[in-house]
Design a protein around this motif. Structure first.
Motif, PDB file in Angstrom:
ATOM      1  N   LYS A 140       0.852  -1.200   0.000  1.00  0.00           N
ATOM      2  CA  LYS A 140       0.000   0.000   0.000  1.00  0.00           C
ATOM      3  C   LYS A 140       0.889   1.253   0.000  1.00  0.00           C
ATOM      4  N   ALA A 141       1.949   1.188   0.809  1.00  0.00           N
ATOM      5  CA  ALA A 141       2.855   2.350   0.924  1.00  0.00           C
ATOM      6  C   ALA A 141       3.726   2.524  -0.322  1.00  0.00           C
ATOM      7  N   ASN A 142       3.854   1.458  -1.103  1.00  0.00           N
ATOM      8  CA  ASN A 142       4.717   1.503  -2.295  1.00  0.00           C
ATOM      9  C   ASN A 142       3.960   0.966  -3.512  1.00  0.00           C
ATOM     10  N   PRO A 143       2.930   1.698  -3.934  1.00  0.00           N
ATOM     11  CA  PRO A 143       2.061   1.162  -4.985  1.00  0.00           C
ATOM     12  C   PRO A 143       2.783   0.977  -6.326  1.00  0.00           C
ATOM     13  N   GLN A 144       3.927   1.618  -6.490  1.00  0.00           N
ATOM     14  CA  GLN A 144       4.665   1.508  -7.752  1.00  0.00           C
ATOM     15  C   GLN A 144       5.426   0.194  -7.889  1.00  0.00           C
ATOM     16  N   VAL A 145       5.504  -0.591  -6.796  1.00  0.00           N
ATOM     17  CA  VAL A 145       6.237  -1.863  -6.821  1.00  0.00           C
ATOM     18  C   VAL A 145       5.705  -2.780  -7.924  1.00  0.00           C
ATOM     19  N   LYS A 146       6.640  -3.372  -8.698  1.00  0.00           N
ATOM     20  CA  LYS A 146       6.216  -4.247  -9.807  1.00  0.00           C
ATOM     21  C   LYS A 146       6.146  -5.710  -9.404  1.00  0.00           C
ATOM     22  N   ALA A 147       7.040  -6.099  -8.498  1.00  0.00           N
ATOM     23  CA  ALA A 147       7.123  -7.517  -8.138  1.00  0.00           C
ATOM     24  C   ALA A 147       7.502  -7.660  -6.676  1.00  0.00           C
ATOM     25  N   VAL A 148       7.143  -8.820  -6.117  1.00  0.00           N
ATOM     26  CA  VAL A 148       7.495  -9.141  -4.740  1.00  0.00           C
ATOM     27  C   VAL A 148       8.360 -10.407  -4.766  1.00  0.00           C
TER      28      VAL A 148
END
Lengths: 370, 370
Positions: free
Chosen positions: A122-130
């Motif tokens: 939620k805090a890093n919505p730009q993240v593409k992958a985990v």
């Protein structure tokens, strides 16, 4: 013969080793085509997936690197969940390729909290992958991958899993849980010598591949897929390990994955109970997250972990692993994945009790070996 | 048992295969430390070098990629000399990593001309490194590496060599010729199954490493050197192949490198004479550059190369390789490196004569098998 109780390479069955000793064949000929086709179909069963499963001549770390470089680009934000040394490895690989790493770390010995993963996304919505470790070999913790995967899928991100010390031992239904890229290696649950690594690639991961700009050649997914389609690998494969894998996959599927999972659960519980009976503390406090493939045991106060390891090896022929990183000297790790019987664990626990006694530790009055 | 006559993987001696079948050990323990230390010292003898020789769990292509990514940066100008498919591979790797490639290509079947290399370096003084194939497996041509190396050293450039199908078979004194990075693999001259690759790294290449900015992790030279210094590899190594290599290096050094080179020269000449006696043309016209590890023979007009390959395999148990790239279907390639006796070549030539006859070719009146 030593009792090899490290978390990989694991002991291999005799018929797997005999198969490994077979003479070379043409890796561009019909025999190899039969071999890789037969292996691919059974790897899919073990992975519980319909995705492509690519076979790389590399260690598990090569497969972890392949998972990142084939799906992401320099500058891409990626969330790396770390609960130990192998979680740190994902961070190091991502940083080596210039990704923008958002780190979510949990104390060694604890699992990742899916709620924290949700917050981080939620805090890093730009993240593409985990990127996440299923089973952390350095601490003996199994993450609740199913819950983490659900959070990642709800946020609509690509899920990259290090399943090196879990796949084939602990349940990991790749498709049911929606794991996009899952990396593992031959020398753990597969009971085969090291040299091959396996990576499953979902349609969504193939979509990510199209725009991924990390440089790669040897580890390029598309080259592996194109060659697989003609029954080959792009580069000369570790043929001997294919031979062993062919035999081992037969054993695994005859035994049945459910039975293998149950066997590991029993062996894991036996190891933990045995350690506690010796009066020892486990690194993992919460039994729900205790790994069924590797157990980390705290070295008692006043005893040198490296000397304990050496004593076990030299006096009792039991080979265990020590701690890594901040845990060096503080824990010993007992591997119990793949080709392991209850007797191997009983022998290990008995040797552990005796070795500790030699080093001045006082066993509890009721300890089985006291 | 087939007569495996491809240019790698090559057949392995029986005692090498038996060694490969040994049970696993701890790759972080004292036994593995002894093994890798013993192997490293003997690899240096085979490479004729005092440089570090790093051992990667990978195919030869992984070692080629490692050679580039550890010494160069994106945007660096690099001269790639190509005389065939494996020269093209260096170009593809360099391009994948964003290097600025200056290509110097020669027609398939011909060697690289050192004078042209000199001109190319004069015309492109900004070039940082030169990549060259010692022995081109796709065409059966051995470059005059000594002359090329001299030109490269005069121009004060880094020299990166693909010696995958030459090292241990054809003279390549790494230090005497000033080769900075030399890559090879276990399944060729070393008579060991595929799975390991070896790279020698000169002090000058280590100097280049310091400023090289291509991303890398699994193939990182410094990680391999740091772990070698404690008798380990950074990632789980292909232990079985180490076992085989340990035995094979013993054979090689007992036989003596000079004797091995002389044996390959005899076997190479025997193969070429035998092909000519069957009325066949060799791809390599100039005997001085004919490879002593692999011979490319033109498929006679009117005969399908792929059918010839299949006939040799199915009817005579002789497994040869076909052509690659533009030479597909036009040549067959006979491998004669590593574990090969004169009788293996005689059997191959005899089968070749018979297979050609079956396919309608008329042997010359004086052909040995006519």
């Amino acid at each position: 013969m030593a009792n090899l109780r490290i978390p990989g390479p694991t002991p291999c069955p005799e018929d797997v080793l005999s198969a490994v000793a077979q003479q070379m064949i043409n890796h561009r000929g019909p025999e190899f085509k039969d071999l890789i086709t037969r292996i691919h179909a059974r790897l899919q069963q073990v992975f519980q997936t319909r995705n492509d499963v690519l076979i790389l001549t590399a260690s598990g770390t090569g497969a972890m690197e392949a998972s990142i470089v084939n799906t992401l680009s320099p500058g891409d934000p990626v969330l790396c969940i770390s609960i130990g040394e192998f979680g740190e490895r994902f961070i190091q690989i991502a940083e080596a390729y210039g990704l923008q790493v958002v780190k979510l770390s949990f104390p060694y010995g604890h699992p990742a909290d899916p709620e924290e993963v949700r917050k981080a996304l939620k805090a890093n919505p730009q993240v593409k992958a985990v990127c996440v470790t299923h089973n952390e070999t350095s601490t003996g913790v199994t993450n609740d991958l199913q819950a983490i995967a659900q959070v990642v899928k709800e946020a609509d991100k690509l899920l990259i899993v290090d399943a090196i010390s879990s796949l084939g031992c602990i349940p990991l239904p790749v498709d049911a849980w929606g794991c996009d890229v899952v990396a593992t290696a031959s020398q753990k649950g597969f009971m085969v010598p090291p040299g091959l690594a396996f990576v499953s690639v979902s349609p969504r991961a193939w979509e990510a591949y199209k725009s991924a700009r990390c440089p790669r050649y040897y580890l390029d997914f598309a080259k592996h897929k194109a060659y697989y389609e003609r029954g080959q690998t792009p580069w000369t494969p570790a043929v001997s390990i294919f031979y062993g894998l062919d035999v081992s996959l037969g054993h695994m599927l005859r035994q049945g994955m459910e039975n293998i999972f149950a066997h590991h659960a029993r062996i894991g519980a036996l190891t933990r109970e045995g350690a506690r009976a010796l009066g020892l503390s486990l690194l993992v406090k919460d039994e729900r997250y205790a790994s069924n493939t590797v157990t980390a045991i705290k070295v008692p106060e006043g005893i040198d972990g490296r000397r304990l390891e050496a004593t076990l090896r030299e006096r009792f022929g039991v080979v265990v692993a020590g701690g890594q990183g901040p845990l060096a000297g503080k824990i010993i790790r007992i591997g119990h994945m793949g080709y392991v019987r209850e007797a191997d664990i009983q022998e290990t626990l008995e040797a552990l009790g005796k070795a500790l006694t030699l080093l001045g530790y006082r066993l509890p009055a009721k300890a089985p070996t006291s």
